[in-house]
Motif scaffolding. Structure first.
Motif, mmCIF file in Angstrom:
data_model
loop_
_atom_site.group_PDB
_atom_site.id
_atom_site.type_symbol
_atom_site.label_atom_id
_atom_site.label_comp_id
_atom_site.label_asym_id
_atom_site.label_seq_id
_atom_site.Cartn_x
_atom_site.Cartn_y
_atom_site.Cartn_z
ATOM 1 N N THR A 3 -5.553 21.947 87.964
ATOM 2 C CA THR A 3 -6.481 21.676 89.051
ATOM 3 C C THR A 3 -7.889 21.708 88.463
ATOM 4 O O THR A 3 -8.254 22.651 87.762
ATOM 5 C CB THR A 3 -6.365 22.756 90.148
ATOM 6 N N PHE A 4 -8.637 20.665 88.739
ATOM 7 C CA PHE A 4 -10.016 20.620 88.259
ATOM 8 C C PHE A 4 -10.914 21.328 89.267
ATOM 9 O O PHE A 4 -10.867 21.050 90.458
ATOM 10 C CB PHE A 4 -10.465 19.180 88.019
ATOM 11 N N TYR A 44 -17.504 15.699 82.268
ATOM 12 C CA TYR A 44 -16.202 16.314 82.059
ATOM 13 C C TYR A 44 -15.827 17.210 83.221
ATOM 14 O O TYR A 44 -16.630 17.980 83.730
ATOM 15 C CB TYR A 44 -16.095 17.031 80.713
ATOM 16 N N GLN A 45 -14.581 17.019 83.632
ATOM 17 C CA GLN A 45 -13.983 17.846 84.658
ATOM 18 C C GLN A 45 -13.369 19.060 83.964
ATOM 19 O O GLN A 45 -12.772 18.917 82.903
ATOM 20 C CB GLN A 45 -12.899 17.077 85.394
ATOM 21 N N ARG A 88 -5.855 9.435 88.085
ATOM 22 C CA ARG A 88 -4.749 9.438 89.050
ATOM 23 C C ARG A 88 -3.983 10.725 88.823
ATOM 24 O O ARG A 88 -3.426 10.951 87.743
ATOM 25 C CB ARG A 88 -3.820 8.256 88.834
ATOM 26 N N ALA A 89 -3.960 11.593 89.825
ATOM 27 C CA ALA A 89 -3.368 12.924 89.684
ATOM 28 C C ALA A 89 -1.908 12.855 89.233
ATOM 29 O O ALA A 89 -1.491 13.615 88.356
ATOM 30 C CB ALA A 89 -3.488 13.694 90.999
ATOM 31 N N ILE A 126 -8.579 17.683 76.824
ATOM 32 C CA ILE A 126 -8.607 18.840 75.938
ATOM 33 C C ILE A 126 -8.062 20.010 76.754
ATOM 34 O O ILE A 126 -8.745 20.502 77.660
ATOM 35 C CB ILE A 126 -10.045 19.144 75.460
ATOM 36 N N PRO A 127 -6.845 20.450 76.473
ATOM 37 C CA PRO A 127 -6.286 21.536 77.284
ATOM 38 C C PRO A 127 -6.989 22.865 77.035
ATOM 39 O O PRO A 127 -7.751 22.998 76.069
ATOM 40 C CB PRO A 127 -4.823 21.608 76.840
ATOM 41 N N PRO A 128 -6.744 23.854 77.894
ATOM 42 C CA PRO A 128 -7.322 25.180 77.651
ATOM 43 C C PRO A 128 -6.899 25.700 76.278
ATOM 44 O O PRO A 128 -5.795 25.440 75.809
ATOM 45 C CB PRO A 128 -6.707 26.041 78.770
ATOM 46 N N GLY A 129 -7.816 26.436 75.652
ATOM 47 C CA GLY A 129 -7.498 27.035 74.357
ATOM 48 C C GLY A 129 -8.065 26.296 73.168
ATOM 49 O O GLY A 129 -7.591 26.466 72.049
ATOM 50 N N PHE A 130 -9.085 25.496 73.378
ATOM 51 C CA PHE A 130 -9.720 24.731 72.304
ATOM 52 C C PHE A 130 -11.222 24.984 72.311
ATOM 53 O O PHE A 130 -11.834 25.163 73.360
ATOM 54 C CB PHE A 130 -9.490 23.221 72.488
#
Length: 187
Positions: free
Chosen positions: A43-44, A130-131, A31-32, A111-115
């Motif tokens: 945004t995916f 995974y999106q 759910r956005a 998992i946010p960006p940067g991992f």
């Protein structure tokens, strides 16, 4: 659905409310509005699917110029999922998070960006979806060695060696990552 911060607070474990009866089950996988409230505005752009057999280890993968955030779901099987915080300005920089995820729990991992990300398959097979918040760019892909002693990752390996791709086997050490990327912005 609930979002739980992990030991790396920006990485969230999402558990849906699952409705079960004699026919099977139903749950809302995304759910956005709820996602934005708990994880931020993303945004995916790409949906990936991966199938692996028992003993396969994939990772630790990351992108530098267009770092991908990933909302990961295990649709079949059980995996040990691993993330490493690569964000130099983060309070959890260099920390490793290891979780066991399986299809029966219907959980998702943000998992946010940067991992850097990787997983090891415990079940006979695993199907992962995974999106991603950025498109995959083959010219912007990097690998940190899954068995780097500095990271000391507990992959829950049995006594046999994991099945690893040649690219993953040749990944850089943690020290090489620090030397190459620590002074550059990843996110």
């Amino acid at each position: 659905m609930t979002f739980i911060a992990t030991t790396i607070p920006d990485v969230k474990l999402k558990t849906p409310l699952v409705h079960k009866d004699q026919r099977g089950f139903f749950y809302e996988a995304f759910r956005a509005h709820d996602f934005k409230q708990q994880c931020g505005s993303y945004t995916f752009k790409q949906l990936n699917r991966s199938s692996s057999v028992k003993g396969v280890l994939r990772g630790l993968h990351f992108q530098h110029l267009a770092a991908q955030g990933k909302l990961l779901s295990v649709l079949v099987g059980t995996i040990v999922d691993v993330v490493v915080d690569l964000r130099p300005t983060s309070a959890t920089f260099g920390q490793v998070l290891t979780l066991t995820l399986d299809a029966t729990q219907h959980q998702q991992l943000w998992i946010p960006p940067g991992f850097a990300h990787g997983f090891f398959v415990l079940s006979d097979t695993a199907f992962i979806e995974y999106q991603c918040t950025e498109y995959f760019d083959p010219n912007d892909q990097y690998v940190i060695r899954w068995d780097d002693p500095s990271l000391a990752i507990n992959w829950s390996l049995d006594k046999t060696d994991p099945v690893v791709s040649p690219k993953d086997e040749k990944g850089m050490s943690w020290q090489c990552f620090l030397d190459k990327f620590v002074d550059k912005t990843i996110v």
